[in-house]
Design a protein around this motif. Structure first.
Motif, PDB file in Angstrom:
ATOM      1  N   SER A 194      10.388   6.993   6.895  1.00  0.00           N
ATOM      2  CA  SER A 194       9.158   6.660   5.910  1.00  0.00           C
ATOM      3  C   SER A 194       7.865   7.615   6.211  1.00  0.00           C
ATOM      4  CB  SER A 194       8.752   5.084   6.242  1.00  0.00           C
ATOM      5  OG  SER A 194       7.634   5.218   5.464  1.00  0.00           O
ATOM      6  N   HIS A 198       2.727   1.117   7.698  1.00  0.00           N
ATOM      7  CA  HIS A 198       4.388   0.953   7.781  1.00  0.00           C
ATOM      8  C   HIS A 198       4.971   0.905   9.146  1.00  0.00           C
ATOM      9  CE1 HIS A 198       3.302   5.121   7.863  1.00  0.00           C
ATOM     10  NE2 HIS A 198       4.490   5.690   8.277  1.00  0.00           N
ATOM     11  N   GLU A 204       5.673  -2.031  -1.215  1.00  0.00           N
ATOM     12  CA  GLU A 204       4.983  -2.573   0.056  1.00  0.00           C
ATOM     13  C   GLU A 204       3.867  -3.442  -0.192  1.00  0.00           C
ATOM     14  OE1 GLU A 204       2.723   0.292   2.956  1.00  0.00           O
ATOM     15  OE2 GLU A 204       4.443   0.031   3.977  1.00  0.00           O
ATOM     16  N   ARG A 248       5.993  10.285   4.025  1.00  0.00           N
ATOM     17  CA  ARG A 248       4.713  10.190   3.608  1.00  0.00           C
ATOM     18  C   ARG A 248       3.888  11.316   3.933  1.00  0.00           C
ATOM     19  NH1 ARG A 248       3.076   4.625   3.013  1.00  0.00           N
ATOM     20  NH2 ARG A 248       4.916   3.277   3.136  1.00  0.00           N
ATOM     21  N   ALA A 269      11.476   3.452   9.903  1.00  0.00           N
ATOM     22  CA  ALA A 269       9.905   4.032  10.308  1.00  0.00           C
ATOM     23  C   ALA A 269       9.685   5.381  10.279  1.00  0.00           C
ATOM     24  CB  ALA A 269       9.481   3.556  11.560  1.00  0.00           C
ATOM     25  N   THR A 290       8.001  -7.272   2.359  1.00  0.00           N
ATOM     26  CA  THR A 290       7.654  -6.262   1.333  1.00  0.00           C
ATOM     27  C   THR A 290       7.776  -6.997  -0.160  1.00  0.00           C
ATOM     28  OG1 THR A 290      10.185  -5.973   0.915  1.00  0.00           O
ATOM     29  CG2 THR A 290       9.137  -4.485   2.629  1.00  0.00           C
TER      30      THR A 290
END
Length: 463
Positions: A238, A180, A112, A242, A235, A136
């Protein structure tokens, strides 16, 4: 308590709590904005960012970078949304902030791009400029000469407060923690506009014009419809990866439900493609039997009502009207010779269209009535049962009626783009109806709603 309920929440809450609140808000917006135009996405994001950071002013720009130095040139800026400041003022502030101090990386993640930020101070207001790359690192390495779009977020707040320096740091960290999600929303909307030729971004030396014509429109529609659920899935997953350990169970469940809905949408798209291929190749087998059309209509209406979103349940009403051959209400409709599962599929498609293209709600009415052989206005040679599905939507322009059953045809209207879809539903309906010895056609006038007529062979009692 939602942070939207208190204007001072962004000042009082801990940074981690504020970041989690912004994340929840973005996840709530994600499904609703997955197919929205870029301007609408930008307006919603700007309002959300302003409230999350307690900023008094804000603007979002799209910036196209075609050089390694990434200069902040005004001609490469496209204003997407602004609140409480004029466009020229926003452009000047972006130019000054971008050129006045070198951008400082705020975060860097694998695969990223780093979020960069700079600031500028005017007489009474301090301004924070955040540079969020939309490409990205992997994509940039694959094609380093391509134009690189970025989202510029300009946020302003009175700089007299002793807490102003802390606001700059915490606002940067807050947006970096949710980069993100922000970029997923903007990337999706930007791609849709570029593919359909609706984007207004300034042309660049490396940009290519999308060819016009039906094939281009098909590719644009297909790309948009497939990427929308994929963007939601990406998304959401992700975010889970995270923040898995510190996400409450309810938020994890919400993310998983969002992934499931997007996955179901992809499966539905694939199923329609496969079904159309089988129909065109003559491989689809039907199992015609005696079917009670009234019971199938009731099943389809119940399923359609259950699929309505909570906010739609109050604006849509469904009514079934069975009539006899003279137009008098009755409780009995003759059976039809049809494949029950395929008849239900046809009704599901037609009811889905009636709901999707009726933004103001209203009544969706299903009328069933027997038709004698060689009825006026039809070409059937045997008794039939007619099923009419009417809505109170915007209607279909007369010049588009002959084309609506063509595959991938969606109509050249803003509403068609807004509600999405590949334009396969009516094509499948036509194939399935004709395979069962029936007919289908539509009648409509703009702003007067539409009526789809379905005619299926009736089973007459033996003499």
């Amino acid at each position: 308590m939602s942070y939207r309920d208190r204007s001072s929440f962004a000042d009082e809450a801990a940074p981690a709590e504020r970041a989690a609140a912004l994340q929840r808000e973005l996840l709530t917006l994600l499904p609703a904005l997955a197919t929205a135009p870029l301007a609408e996405v930008a307006a919603a994001l700007l309002e959300t960012l302003r409230e999350a950071t307690a900023a008094e002013h804000g603007a979002l720009f799209l910036h196209w970078d075609t050089s390694q130095e990434a200069p902040q040139q005004a001609e490469k800026l496209q204003l997407l949304a602004a609140q409480r400041l004029e466009e020229e003022q926003a452009r000047a502030l972006v130019s000054v902030a971008g050129a006045g101090s070198p951008p400082t990386p705020a975060r860097f993640s694998a695969g990223e791009q780093a979020l960069r930020h700079s600031q500028v101070q005017t007489a009474e207001t301090g301004w924070l400029l955040l540079h969020l790359p939309l490409v990205t690192l992997r994509a940039e390495k694959a094609d380093p000469t391509a134009a690189r779009p970025a989202l510029l977020a300009l946020l302003g707040r009175a700089s007299q407060s002793a807490l102003f320096d802390g606001w700059l740091r915490e606002s940067t960290a807050l947006i970096a923690a949710n980069q993100h999600l922000l970029t997923a929303l903007v990337r999706q909307a930007l791609l849709a506009e570029l593919l359909t030729g609706a984007g207004q971004a300034s042309p660049t030396p490396t940009s290519r014009t999308t060819p016009a014509g039906p094939q281009s429109e098909l590719l644009a529609t297909l790309s948009h419809e497939l990427r929308s659920p994929l963007a939601i899935i990406s998304a959401s997953v992700s975010t889970l990866l995270r923040h898995e350990r510190r996400l409450p169970l309810a938020e994890r469940r919400l993310l998983l439900e969002t992934v499931q809905e997007a996955g179901d949408r992809l499966i539905q798209l694939c199923d329609r493609f496969l079904e159309l291929s089988e129909l065109e190749a003559g491989l689809l087998r039907l199992e015609p039997t005696a079917v009670d059309p009234l019971s199938v209509v009731h099943e389809a209406l119940l399923a359609a009502a259950q699929r309505l979103a909570p906010e739609q349940k109050e604006i849509f009403a469904f009514q079934v009207v069975p009539l006899d051959a003279s137009g008098v209400p009755t409780e009995s409709i003759p059976s039809v010779l049809a494949d029950r599962r395929r008849l239900r599929e046809i009704l599901d498609h037609l009811l889905e269209n009636a709901i999707r293209f009726s933004p103001a709600g209203g009544e969706i009415r299903v009328v069933l009535r027997p038709q004698p052989a060689s009825a006026a206005g039809t070409s059937q040679l045997a008794p039939a049962v007619e099923i009419c599905i009417s809505d109170q939507g915007r209607g279909i322009p007369p010049e588009q009626l002959p084309q609506i059953f063509q595959r991938f045809y969606r109509g050249d209207t803003g509403l068609a783009r807004q509600v999405g879809g590949l334009g396969l539903g009516l094509t499948l309906c036509k194939y399935l109806v004709e395979l069962q010895g029936g007919q289908i056609w539509a009648e409509s006038e703009p702003e007067q709603g539409s009526t789809f007529h379905l005619l299926l062979p009736a089973i007459t009692p033996a003499a």
